[in-house]
Scaffold this motif. Structure first.
Motif, PDB file in Angstrom:
ATOM      1  N   PHE A  92       0.838  -1.315  -0.057  1.00  0.00           N
ATOM      2  CA  PHE A  92       0.153   0.079   0.122  1.00  0.00           C
ATOM      3  C   PHE A  92       0.982   1.222   0.124  1.00  0.00           C
ATOM      4  O   PHE A  92       1.165   2.121   1.104  1.00  0.00           O
ATOM      5  N   LEU A 151     -20.109   6.923   9.194  1.00  0.00           N
ATOM      6  CA  LEU A 151     -19.666   7.857   7.966  1.00  0.00           C
ATOM      7  C   LEU A 151     -19.086   7.106   6.959  1.00  0.00           C
ATOM      8  O   LEU A 151     -19.496   7.524   5.743  1.00  0.00           O
ATOM      9  N   TRP A 152     -18.089   6.245   7.227  1.00  0.00           N
ATOM     10  CA  TRP A 152     -17.409   5.536   6.240  1.00  0.00           C
ATOM     11  C   TRP A 152     -18.347   4.611   5.438  1.00  0.00           C
ATOM     12  O   TRP A 152     -18.652   4.725   4.138  1.00  0.00           O
ATOM     13  N   LEU A 157      -5.517  -7.903   8.964  1.00  0.00           N
ATOM     14  CA  LEU A 157      -4.401  -7.694   9.952  1.00  0.00           C
ATOM     15  C   LEU A 157      -4.878  -6.361  11.184  1.00  0.00           C
ATOM     16  O   LEU A 157      -4.418  -6.454  12.224  1.00  0.00           O
ATOM     17  N   PHE A 158      -5.176  -5.406  10.404  1.00  0.00           N
ATOM     18  CA  PHE A 158      -5.717  -4.316  11.054  1.00  0.00           C
ATOM     19  C   PHE A 158      -6.596  -4.871  12.138  1.00  0.00           C
ATOM     20  O   PHE A 158      -6.681  -4.145  13.388  1.00  0.00           O
ATOM     21  N   ILE A 196     -22.887   6.094  -1.295  1.00  0.00           N
ATOM     22  CA  ILE A 196     -22.731   6.912  -2.327  1.00  0.00           C
ATOM     23  C   ILE A 196     -22.029   6.509  -3.623  1.00  0.00           C
ATOM     24  O   ILE A 196     -22.485   6.714  -4.673  1.00  0.00           O
ATOM     25  N   GLN A 197     -20.985   5.761  -3.208  1.00  0.00           N
ATOM     26  CA  GLN A 197     -19.860   5.446  -4.484  1.00  0.00           C
ATOM     27  C   GLN A 197     -20.674   4.259  -4.976  1.00  0.00           C
ATOM     28  O   GLN A 197     -20.622   4.285  -6.250  1.00  0.00           O
ATOM     29  N   PHE A 212      -6.761  -8.617   3.087  1.00  0.00           N
ATOM     30  CA  PHE A 212      -5.697  -9.284   3.965  1.00  0.00           C
ATOM     31  C   PHE A 212      -5.080  -8.440   4.931  1.00  0.00           C
ATOM     32  O   PHE A 212      -4.979  -8.519   6.095  1.00  0.00           O
ATOM     33  N   GLY A 213      -4.705  -7.041   4.362  1.00  0.00           N
ATOM     34  CA  GLY A 213      -4.336  -6.137   4.988  1.00  0.00           C
ATOM     35  C   GLY A 213      -5.345  -5.604   6.281  1.00  0.00           C
ATOM     36  O   GLY A 213      -5.109  -5.269   7.539  1.00  0.00           O
ATOM     37  N   GLN A 222     -21.652   4.316  -8.929  1.00  0.00           N
ATOM     38  CA  GLN A 222     -20.783   3.875  -9.947  1.00  0.00           C
ATOM     39  C   GLN A 222     -21.147   2.334  -9.962  1.00  0.00           C
ATOM     40  O   GLN A 222     -20.588   1.515 -10.928  1.00  0.00           O
ATOM     41  N   MET A 272     -17.547   6.474  13.429  1.00  0.00           N
ATOM     42  CA  MET A 272     -16.604   6.374  12.107  1.00  0.00           C
ATOM     43  C   MET A 272     -17.084   5.211  10.858  1.00  0.00           C
ATOM     44  O   MET A 272     -17.451   5.641   9.756  1.00  0.00           O
ATOM     45  N   SER A 287     -11.495   8.466   0.166  1.00  0.00           N
ATOM     46  CA  SER A 287     -12.360   7.452   0.032  1.00  0.00           C
ATOM     47  C   SER A 287     -12.933   7.719  -1.597  1.00  0.00           C
ATOM     48  O   SER A 287     -13.263   6.633  -2.468  1.00  0.00           O
ATOM     49  N   PHE A 288     -13.278   8.857  -1.695  1.00  0.00           N
ATOM     50  CA  PHE A 288     -14.001   9.328  -2.821  1.00  0.00           C
ATOM     51  C   PHE A 288     -12.809   9.438  -4.216  1.00  0.00           C
ATOM     52  O   PHE A 288     -13.661   9.686  -5.232  1.00  0.00           O
ATOM     53  N   VAL A 330       1.094  -3.371   9.332  1.00  0.00           N
ATOM     54  CA  VAL A 330       0.098  -3.785   8.349  1.00  0.00           C
ATOM     55  C   VAL A 330       0.813  -3.767   7.108  1.00  0.00           C
ATOM     56  O   VAL A 330       0.949  -5.081   6.321  1.00  0.00           O
ATOM     57  N   LEU A 371       2.388  -4.932  15.060  1.00  0.00           N
ATOM     58  CA  LEU A 371       0.917  -5.133  14.998  1.00  0.00           C
ATOM     59  C   LEU A 371       0.283  -5.441  16.239  1.00  0.00           C
ATOM     60  O   LEU A 371      -0.756  -4.995  16.571  1.00  0.00           O
ATOM     61  N   VAL A 383       1.637  -7.402   4.734  1.00  0.00           N
ATOM     62  CA  VAL A 383       1.047  -7.776   3.660  1.00  0.00           C
ATOM     63  C   VAL A 383       2.067  -7.879   2.611  1.00  0.00           C
ATOM     64  O   VAL A 383       2.101  -8.846   1.748  1.00  0.00           O
ATOM     65  N   GLU A 422     -13.404  -2.119  -7.198  1.00  0.00           N
ATOM     66  CA  GLU A 422     -13.259  -1.159  -6.003  1.00  0.00           C
ATOM     67  C   GLU A 422     -14.250  -0.905  -5.290  1.00  0.00           C
ATOM     68  O   GLU A 422     -14.202  -1.113  -3.516  1.00  0.00           O
ATOM     69  N   GLY A 457     -20.443   6.935   2.907  1.00  0.00           N
ATOM     70  CA  GLY A 457     -19.516   7.326   1.771  1.00  0.00           C
ATOM     71  C   GLY A 457     -19.425   6.253   0.750  1.00  0.00           C
ATOM     72  O   GLY A 457     -19.572   6.371  -0.322  1.00  0.00           O
ATOM     73  N   ILE A 458     -19.371   5.058   1.068  1.00  0.00           N
ATOM     74  CA  ILE A 458     -19.338   3.752   0.419  1.00  0.00           C
ATOM     75  C   ILE A 458     -20.652   3.755  -0.558  1.00  0.00           C
ATOM     76  O   ILE A 458     -20.727   3.487  -1.634  1.00  0.00           O
ATOM     77  N   LYS A 500      -5.595  -5.896  -0.090  1.00  0.00           N
ATOM     78  CA  LYS A 500      -6.599  -4.804   0.963  1.00  0.00           C
ATOM     79  C   LYS A 500      -7.110  -5.575   1.893  1.00  0.00           C
ATOM     80  O   LYS A 500      -7.407  -5.202   3.101  1.00  0.00           O
ATOM     81  N   LYS A 533       2.545 -11.399   0.713  1.00  0.00           N
ATOM     82  CA  LYS A 533       1.771 -11.625  -0.624  1.00  0.00           C
ATOM     83  C   LYS A 533       2.486 -11.193  -1.824  1.00  0.00           C
ATOM     84  O   LYS A 533       1.927 -11.295  -3.121  1.00  0.00           O
ATOM     85  N   LYS A 580     -14.519  -2.158  -1.180  1.00  0.00           N
ATOM     86  CA  LYS A 580     -14.812  -1.150  -0.162  1.00  0.00           C
ATOM     87  C   LYS A 580     -15.858  -1.558   0.472  1.00  0.00           C
ATOM     88  O   LYS A 580     -15.838  -1.868   1.880  1.00  0.00           O
TER      89      LYS A 580
END
Lengths: 648, 198
Positions: free
Chosen positions: A132, B149-150, B25-26, B156-157, B21-22, B161, B146, A622-623, A200, A234, A204, B166, B153-154, B19, A208, B170
């Motif tokens: 990333f 809000l998130w 982890l998060f 709307i996308q 996988f990441g 689209q 959060m 995000s947008f 993170v 982490l 990855v 993507e 946003g998704i 993403k 990967k 998301k």
């Protein structure tokens, strides 16, 4: 908050710092304008998402912070050189040892190590970038802005003064009423979030994005160490996030977590801090182990001895690192059973570490050793680090620890592990990978001079502290009387610190000297090394590998060189997909800086505005529809032709 | 770009599968974060100083509603992802809107509850128990905020689209996050409220 309390006043040294900050800032602004470099700075560095450039920025920041932390160290040594010295007062001394510790661990060792990871890991595994790239830039700017926030505490509002471990109740509002420890909690929080994102990102990346054929057990040892380090990051950093948040709540919002009344528990802080703090020690040491492994193997012309046991011992260290935290406060009365448990787990760490030491020695055995500057650091590391390790086992014994707890013996011990371990590790790595970053090597003669000054200075500075500690000199005392007899050994230590400082100056002078005089065009592999990063041209093109390498064994590049097997499949170049640069990470970092700054002074309205700014930046991201760009095969062929002088 | 058509839309490109996988982890890091907050709470929950205890403070009514809303929202979120896998844009969006509305309902009840606590004199500053309670619940509540809000946003996308690599990616990652908040709430419900009421 009155305005006359806003700026730190009344100290000649602080005024000098004010003047120098203004002068340096002016010099930077005027220099950039005069040489018309603003655009260059923005396009090539502030907005970059290239792991190599981000790595270089990390390393540069780390060197600046090494200078700042080093000045702190010299001030402390100047104060302690003679008995009853009036050079610094107690408050000033408290602030200086606090910022020295925080800066050296969090803003020097961490970014130096992460910078090395950034530059090297994608190249070692045959990847075009980290998983990333944009997040990587966010990580860097979070770290950088956290570091800047911490550093301005020196002139605005006052520095933290409760030690780098900021124990409660000392660090509470009651006993540390200045904003210093607010800076501590917020600056570390901001850079800590950046570090967590790095964790993170690299897990990855390594799991990967390895080149085809590079199985886990074929990875270079540095990459292995980085993988394990990031797993520790982490799982350790969220604990710091919580601890610092609770500290901020206690200090800014008046909660009762660590207070002395209303049910608060000061020991909770010590536990939370060290649950993160001890793994943190391994976060900065394991990558250094990895760097030494690669360097020792390269300059012994042998593959690493005991590859599997190296990996197993690092995994063992990473697990044990979470089970030893209470050894930092044996004397705080948790009873014999608890101390006994932590004593045993702590001593157990010496076993996997010992395995690694012997593996390095066996790698050297019958090797064709060449004593280059990176190798000298590695050779210096083994015996000195062993002294640090052995004294660590002494400190691990809970009952004996009561004798030297919080004495200079401890200070000597952790400098004996952190300097030869982490600092020598990153310096060795910097000399080793310098040609990969910039296309030329550092001058060997100057590098070796710096090495000898550093290693001699280090031992002269820290060996006396062992004896001072055994004689009863405690850490963090700002002065002592002549009758204690601590004077002569302290004077020797100060002389050692000066030699160490001269070594650092020579090391930095070497950058300028080598920039002007070092030969260019030494090819991509000046050390005749073993791992994939050396198969790329130096400096490395933005896409790293024109074709993704195919790995057949451990030490893939060495294997390819010796057995004449091609690293790349035949065929024309294919289009390469790359991420676009972006200014967003930098802007986000600046907003985070102001958010932190406003919270430090409890200015809640501006802080809320900055917080909304952060959310807006997240929404913008995000947008955003950014699909990167593609490098056409023609351009790749031209670049490769220019860099390699042939058509690979 | 390598595209593997045998996988669900959100996993198809290498970047998107990384993403996901990441994000797992998060979530691992988030588990450590909440575990630490729980550890702090368990250390301090008896240390009420001069303030009220959990038993005096907690009321079961609101908590049951919060639990019902959040658990159901996790279910509708799952239905939304199921609809996405079937390529049904409108049902997916409806399920997500329902999810977010229930999230808002949850937040409303939680905020009301906080206001009630403060009116009863139980503030962040009162005792170590209340500090740890407010910060544990508040951190979860902040995550829900959060998330709303998130998720908006998704939505709307997706509306603009449709389902692309993507937006599918998301939405899927958002669903992981939302389920995670649900799991944390189950622990809060059991070990904060039920234990406190006993």
């Amino acid at each position: 908050m009155k305005w006359d309390e806003f700026f730190v006043t009344g100290e000649p040294m602080i005024y000098a710092a004010d003047v120098s900050i203004v002068l340096v800032s002016l010099a930077i602004v005027i220099g950039l304008t005069y040489f018309k470099k603003w655009g260059y700075l923005w396009r090539e560095w502030l907005t970059t998402v290239d792991h190599k450039k981000i790595g270089i920025m990390y390393i540069l920041s780390a060197l600046i912070m090494l200078f700042r932390g080093g000045v702190d160290a010299l001030l402390m040594r100047a104060q302690l050189a003679t008995p009853d010295s009036k050079f610094l007062d107690a408050q000033h001394y408290n602030e200086i040892f606090t910022t020295h510790g925080v800066i050296m661990i969090l803003f020097m060792a961490m970014p130096f190590v992460i910078g090395m990871m950034n530059v090297v890991v994608p190249l070692q595994i045959g990847a075009r970038d980290v998983a990333f790239p944009r997040l990587n830039a966010v990580s860097f700017w979070m770290f950088f802005m956290g570091a800047m926030l911490f550093n301005i505490s020196f002139v605005i509002g006052g520095s933290p003064d409760a030690g780098w471990s900021a124990y409660f109740p000392l660090a509470s509002l009651e006993f540390s009423p200045t904003v210093g420890n607010n800076y501590y909690s917020l600056a570390l929080q901001i850079s800590g979030i950046g570090t967590l994102m790095t964790g993170v990102n690299f897990i990855v990346t390594i799991l990967k994005m390895r080149a085809p054929g590079m199985k886990l057990m074929r990875m270079p040892m540095f990459t292995w160490s980085v993988l394990i380090t990031n797993v520790i990051i982490l799982f350790a950093f969220p604990v710091l996030t919580v601890a610092l948040a609770l500290m901020m709540f206690d200090r800014v919002f008046g909660s009762q977590f660590f207070t002395m009344a209303n049910g608060g528990m000061d020991m909770l802080w010590a536990n939370l801090f060290w649950v993160w703090g001890h793994p943190e020690v391994y976060i900065v040491i394991l990558p250094a182990f990895g760097i030494f492994s690669d360097i020792i193997s390269t300059f012994s012309k042998k593959n690493l001895y005991g590859y599997k046991s190296m990996v197993v011992s690092m995994v063992a260290i990473s697990v044990l690192s979470f089970l030893v935290w209470a050894h930092h406060f044996y004397t705080m009365g948790q009873g014999a059973m608890v101390n006994g448990f932590f004593s045993i787990t702590t001593m157990a760490i010496a076993v996997p570490t010992g395995v690694k030491i012997f593996n390095w020695l066996f790698t050297l055995r019958k090797g064709k050793i060449s004593f280059t500057s990176p190798m000298l650091y590695a050779m210096g590391f083994i015996p000195i680090f062993t002294i640090g390790g052995v004294t660590g086992v002494m400190l691990a014994m809970a009952s004996a620890d009561y004798q030297y707890h919080n004495t200079m013996f401890l200070v000597a011990h952790f400098h004996y592990v952190l300097i030869p371990g982490t600092v020598f590790g990153v310096l060795a790595g910097m000399h080793y990978w310098f040609p990969k970053m910039f296309g030329f090597r550092l001058n060997e003669r100057l590098a070796k001079t710096a090495f000898w000054l550093i290693i001699v200075g280090f031992n002269v500075a820290f060996m006396p502290l062992f004896f001072l500690g055994l004689n009863g000199m405690t850490r963090r005392m700002y002065t002592y009387s002549a009758s204690t007899g601590y004077g002569p050994l302290n004077m020797i230590a100060t002389i050692g610190a000066l030699i160490l400082a001269v070594g650092f100056v020579v090391l930095c002078y070497n950058f300028f000297y080598s920039f002007r005089h070092s030969p260019r065009n030494e090819g991509g592999d000046p050390w005749d090394a073993r791992t994939l990063e050396w198969s790329t041209p130096s400096p490395v093109p933005v896409y790293n590998f024109a074709k993704v390498p195919v790995v057949h064994s451990e030490d893939a590049f060495w294997h390819a060189k010796k057995h004449n097997v091609p690293l790349y499949e035949e065929g024309p170049y294919e289009e390469i997909h790359m991420p676009n640069n972006s200014g967003q990470p930098f802007i986000l970092g600046v907003i985070m800086f102001f958010l932190g700054f406003f919270l430090v002074f409890s200015w809640f309205i501006p802080a809320i505005i900055a917080g909304v700014g952060v959310i807006i930046m997240l929404a913008v991201r995000s947008f955003e529809r950014d699909h990167g760009y593609h490098i056409p095969p023609k351009e790749i062929a031209a670049t490769e032709q220019k860099l390699r002088g042939d058509t690979v | 770009m390598k595209i593997n058509d045998t996988l669900p839309l959100e996993y198809r490109t290498e970047e998107n599968s990384n993403k996901i996988f990441g994000f797992w982890l998060f979530l691992g890091a988030e588990i450590v974060l909440f575990s630490t907050l729980f550890a702090v709470y368990f250390t301090l929950w008896n240390r009420t100083g001069n303030g009220p205890t959990g038993k005096e403070l907690f009321e079961v009514g609101g908590v049951i509603w919060e639990t019902f809303l959040l658990l159901t929202s996790s279910f509708t979120c799952g239905l939304g992802i199921h609809a996405m896998r079937l390529g049904l844009k409108k049902p997916m969006m409806i399920f997500f809107v329902v999810t977010l509305l229930m999230g808002l309902g949850f937040l409303g009840i939680e905020i009301t509850e906080f206001v009630n606590y403060v009116h009863e004199g139980a503030t962040l500053q009162t005792s170590a128990f209340l500090s740890s309670l407010f910060v544990l619940l508040g951190t979860h509540g902040l995550h829900v905020t959060m998330g709303i809000l998130w998720g908006a946003g998704i939505l709307i996308q997706v509306g603009r689209q449709g389902f692309t690599d993507e937006t599918a990616n998301k939405s899927f990652i958002f669903s992981l996050y939302w389920h995670f908040l649900d799991v944390v709430w189950i622990f809060i419900f059991s070990f904060v409220y039920l234990k406190g009421l006993m």
